[in-house]
Design a protein around this motif. Structure first.
Motif, PDB file in Angstrom:
ATOM      1  N   SER A  82     -25.436 -16.571 -47.885  1.00 58.01           N
ATOM      2  CA  SER A  82     -24.429 -16.843 -48.899  1.00 58.01           C
ATOM      3  C   SER A  82     -24.300 -18.354 -49.074  1.00 58.01           C
ATOM      4  CB  SER A  82     -23.095 -16.250 -48.463  1.00 58.01           C
ATOM      5  OG  SER A  82     -22.075 -16.634 -49.325  1.00 58.01           O
ATOM      6  N   ARG A  83     -24.065 -18.806 -50.299  1.00 58.49           N
ATOM      7  CA  ARG A  83     -23.903 -20.239 -50.580  1.00 58.49           C
ATOM      8  C   ARG A  83     -22.818 -20.401 -51.629  1.00 58.49           C
ATOM      9  NH1 ARG A  83     -26.936 -25.052 -49.577  1.00 58.49           N
ATOM     10  NH2 ARG A  83     -27.531 -23.650 -47.919  1.00 58.49           N
ATOM     11  N   ALA A  84     -21.839 -21.241 -51.371  1.00 53.64           N
ATOM     12  CA  ALA A  84     -20.769 -21.513 -52.326  1.00 53.64           C
ATOM     13  C   ALA A  84     -21.264 -22.509 -53.365  1.00 53.64           C
ATOM     14  CB  ALA A  84     -19.542 -22.061 -51.607  1.00 53.64           C
ATOM     15  N   LEU A  85     -21.030 -22.177 -54.620  1.00 50.49           N
ATOM     16  CA  LEU A  85     -21.396 -23.081 -55.718  1.00 50.49           C
ATOM     17  C   LEU A  85     -20.198 -23.883 -56.197  1.00 50.49           C
ATOM     18  CD1 LEU A  85     -23.625 -20.678 -57.823  1.00 50.49           C
ATOM     19  CD2 LEU A  85     -24.354 -22.429 -56.207  1.00 50.49           C
ATOM     20  N   PRO A  87     -15.449 -23.701 -56.076  1.00 49.29           N
ATOM     21  CA  PRO A  87     -14.313 -23.107 -55.373  1.00 49.29           C
ATOM     22  C   PRO A  87     -14.216 -21.592 -55.544  1.00 49.29           C
ATOM     23  CG  PRO A  87     -13.559 -24.477 -57.196  1.00 49.29           C
ATOM     24  CD  PRO A  87     -15.034 -24.644 -57.107  1.00 49.29           C
ATOM     25  N   ARG A  88     -14.768 -21.046 -56.656  1.00 41.55           N
ATOM     26  CA  ARG A  88     -14.632 -19.612 -56.881  1.00 41.55           C
ATOM     27  C   ARG A  88     -15.973 -18.920 -57.150  1.00 41.55           C
ATOM     28  NH1 ARG A  88      -9.877 -18.934 -61.087  1.00 41.55           N
ATOM     29  NH2 ARG A  88     -10.069 -16.788 -60.384  1.00 41.55           N
ATOM     30  N   ASP A  89     -17.058 -19.650 -57.219  1.00 41.94           N
ATOM     31  CA  ASP A  89     -18.371 -19.073 -57.521  1.00 41.94           C
ATOM     32  C   ASP A  89     -19.290 -19.207 -56.312  1.00 41.94           C
ATOM     33  OD1 ASP A  89     -17.566 -18.629 -60.156  1.00 41.94           O
ATOM     34  OD2 ASP A  89     -18.138 -20.660 -60.747  1.00 41.94           O
ATOM     35  N   ARG A  90     -20.145 -18.191 -56.129  1.00 40.79           N
ATOM     36  CA  ARG A  90     -21.083 -18.254 -55.006  1.00 40.79           C
ATOM     37  C   ARG A  90     -22.326 -17.418 -55.293  1.00 40.79           C
ATOM     38  NH1 ARG A  90     -18.073 -18.321 -50.771  1.00 40.79           N
ATOM     39  NH2 ARG A  90     -19.767 -18.195 -49.307  1.00 40.79           N
ATOM     40  N   MET A  92     -25.209 -14.951 -53.391  1.00 37.79           N
ATOM     41  CA  MET A  92     -25.395 -14.119 -52.199  1.00 37.79           C
ATOM     42  C   MET A  92     -26.769 -13.485 -52.246  1.00 37.79           C
ATOM     43  SD  MET A  92     -21.925 -12.100 -51.404  1.00 37.79           S
ATOM     44  CE  MET A  92     -21.506 -12.534 -49.754  1.00 37.79           C
ATOM     45  N   SER A 106     -18.699 -14.367 -59.321  1.00 39.53           N
ATOM     46  CA  SER A 106     -17.635 -15.183 -59.895  1.00 39.53           C
ATOM     47  C   SER A 106     -16.415 -14.287 -60.026  1.00 39.53           C
ATOM     48  CB  SER A 106     -18.068 -15.753 -61.249  1.00 39.53           C
ATOM     49  OG  SER A 106     -18.321 -14.711 -62.158  1.00 39.53           O
TER      50      SER A 106
END
Length: 148
Positions: A82-85, A87-90, A92, A106
């Protein structure tokens, strides 16, 4: 209860003095009213204890039933990474069987971005993290290994 006591007091004050001296019935009626209140209070307390006991029993049963189910064995879907893009999007990377899928998450939507033809091999360099209590003891300088 105030209405009952007020009615008794009004009846006693309205009687002539000779009737009050002759009949001690009014004094016998007052304990009957207070024992009724004590009985109601006792019934209320026992009812409350019964409901609380039932809540704790149901919570215990629910916990036992949840533990009896499958505890992660035989899972088909596994999160590989998993990687955060933001504050609210990532992003997986999810493995389903032998196939890996890159998902974009998102708020309010999940989008399949790419299905990988060859699964990505993730090196297992992660060391197992100790339990919270063990870490706390280590931070305090009271490691359990020192006690031996």
């Amino acid at each position: 209860m105030k209405k009952v006591l007020g009615a008794l007091l009004g009846a006693v004050l309205a009687m002539p003095i000779s009737v009050l001296a002759a009949e001690p019935v009014a004094t016998a009626a007052v304990p009957a009213v207070s024992s009724g209140v004590a009985g109601q209070l006792t019934q209320l307390v026992f009812g409350l204890l019964l409901v609380l006991g039932l809540i704790f029993l149901l919570a215990w049963l629910l916990r036992r039933v949840q533990q009896a189910g499958p505890a992660g064995k035989g899972q088909v879907i596994e999160i590989v990474g998993s990687r955060a893009l933001g504050p609210r999007d990532r992003l997986m990377l999810v493995q389903v069987g032998n196939e890996q899928i890159l998902l974009g998450l998102s708020p309010g939507s999940i989008t399949a971005l790419h299905v990988l033809k060859e699964p990505v091999q993730v090196p297992s360099t992660e060391k197992p993290t100790p339990e919270f209590a063990q870490r706390l003891l280590e931070m305090l300088g009271k490691d359990q290994k020192d006690k031996k």
